[in-house]
Scaffold this motif. Structure first.
Motif, PDB file in Angstrom:
ATOM      1  N   SER A   1       0.776  -1.133   0.061  1.00 47.17           N
ATOM      2  CA  SER A   1      -0.300  -0.165   0.163  1.00 47.17           C
ATOM      3  C   SER A   1       1.186   1.177  -0.070  1.00 47.17           C
ATOM      4  O   SER A   1       0.557   2.375  -0.617  1.00 47.17           O
ATOM      5  CB  SER A   1      -1.139   0.224   1.358  1.00 47.17           C
ATOM      6  OG  SER A   1      -0.263  -0.249   2.850  1.00 47.17           O
TER       7      SER A   1
ATOM      8  N   GLU B   1       0.805   4.180  -2.711  1.00 42.83           N
ATOM      9  CA  GLU B   1       0.797   5.590  -2.357  1.00 42.83           C
ATOM     10  C   GLU B   1       1.720   6.464  -2.971  1.00 42.83           C
ATOM     11  O   GLU B   1       1.578   7.596  -3.235  1.00 42.83           O
ATOM     12  CB  GLU B   1       0.960   5.771  -0.814  1.00 42.83           C
ATOM     13  CG  GLU B   1       0.404   7.154  -0.226  1.00 42.83           C
ATOM     14  CD  GLU B   1       0.353   7.133   1.334  1.00 42.83           C
ATOM     15  OE1 GLU B   1       1.188   8.023   1.849  1.00 42.83           O
ATOM     16  OE2 GLU B   1       0.072   6.164   2.055  1.00 42.83           O
TER      17      GLU B   1
ATOM     18  N   ASP C   1       0.800   6.455  -6.439  1.00 38.59           N
ATOM     19  CA  ASP C   1      -0.212   8.524  -6.818  1.00 38.59           C
ATOM     20  C   ASP C   1       0.046   9.075  -6.671  1.00 38.59           C
ATOM     21  O   ASP C   1      -0.198   9.230  -7.174  1.00 38.59           O
ATOM     22  CB  ASP C   1      -1.625   7.462  -5.655  1.00 38.59           C
ATOM     23  CG  ASP C   1      -2.237   6.561  -6.408  1.00 38.59           C
ATOM     24  OD1 ASP C   1      -1.436   5.816  -6.982  1.00 38.59           O
ATOM     25  OD2 ASP C   1      -2.932   5.237  -5.209  1.00 38.59           O
ATOM     26  N   GLU C   2       1.191   9.004  -5.507  1.00 39.95           N
ATOM     27  CA  GLU C   2       1.796  10.674  -5.104  1.00 39.95           C
ATOM     28  C   GLU C   2       2.971  10.589  -5.996  1.00 39.95           C
ATOM     29  O   GLU C   2       3.592  12.163  -5.574  1.00 39.95           O
ATOM     30  CB  GLU C   2       1.952  10.637  -3.827  1.00 39.95           C
ATOM     31  CG  GLU C   2       1.636  11.078  -2.952  1.00 39.95           C
ATOM     32  CD  GLU C   2      -0.812  11.849  -3.116  1.00 39.95           C
ATOM     33  OE1 GLU C   2       0.271  12.705  -2.478  1.00 39.95           O
ATOM     34  OE2 GLU C   2      -0.971  11.285  -2.645  1.00 39.95           O
TER      35      GLU C   2
END
Length: 148
Positions: free
Chosen positions: A2, A6, A9-10
């Motif tokens: 995860s 993350e 995604d950033e």
């Protein structure tokens, strides 16, 4: 995984790590933060710095670091210098290099070395075959490569 998702995604490379104490409690977690240009902002390096400041020598030795990718040489050295314990990684440096080569990406400015080539006394487990495809997909997405 995860934390790696993350990071991606950033807008960062998909790497994430956490440190667990001897009782199995997560003490610190972080993700890659290199998108701003500081390529030393790896989660494994952040863990080493955090551990040096917040854990005793004994706590560091008993801790385990779980990470999406095998430590780079910089992070392997930091891990060893602060006396952290075992490392468990999902994808090896060899796997990551093979993917990048297959996708014709530029080579990294630092040699890809196994953790124990840099820090021979650190106990290491990995890679985790059950996570290989998920990680390969994250890294392909990061590189803008279609796997279909």
């Amino acid at each position: 995984m995860s934390l790696a998702r993350e990071a991606l995604d950033e807008g960062d490379q998909p790497f994430g790590s956490l440190v667990v104490d001897a009782a199995g409690d997560v003490r610190f977690a972080d993700r890659n933060r290199v998108s701003g240009g500081d390529h030393t902002r790896h989660p494994e390096f952040a863990i080493a710095r955090w551990a040096a400041k917040n854990l005793t020598e004994e706590q560091r030795a008993q801790a385990t670091v779980y990470t999406s990718g095998e430590h780079c040489p910089m992070c392997s050295a930091a891990h060893a210098w602060v006396g952290l314990g075992r490392i468990v990684y999902a994808a090896s440096a060899e796997q990551l290099t093979a993917w990048q080569t297959a996708w014709e990406l530029p080579t990294a400015p630092v040699a890809s070395l196994a953790i124990n080539d840099v820090a021979p006394g650190v106990p290491v487990s990995g890679p985790a075959p059950e996570l290989t495809e998920e990680l390969r997909e994250l890294h392909a997405r990061s590189a803008g490569v279609s796997l279909t």
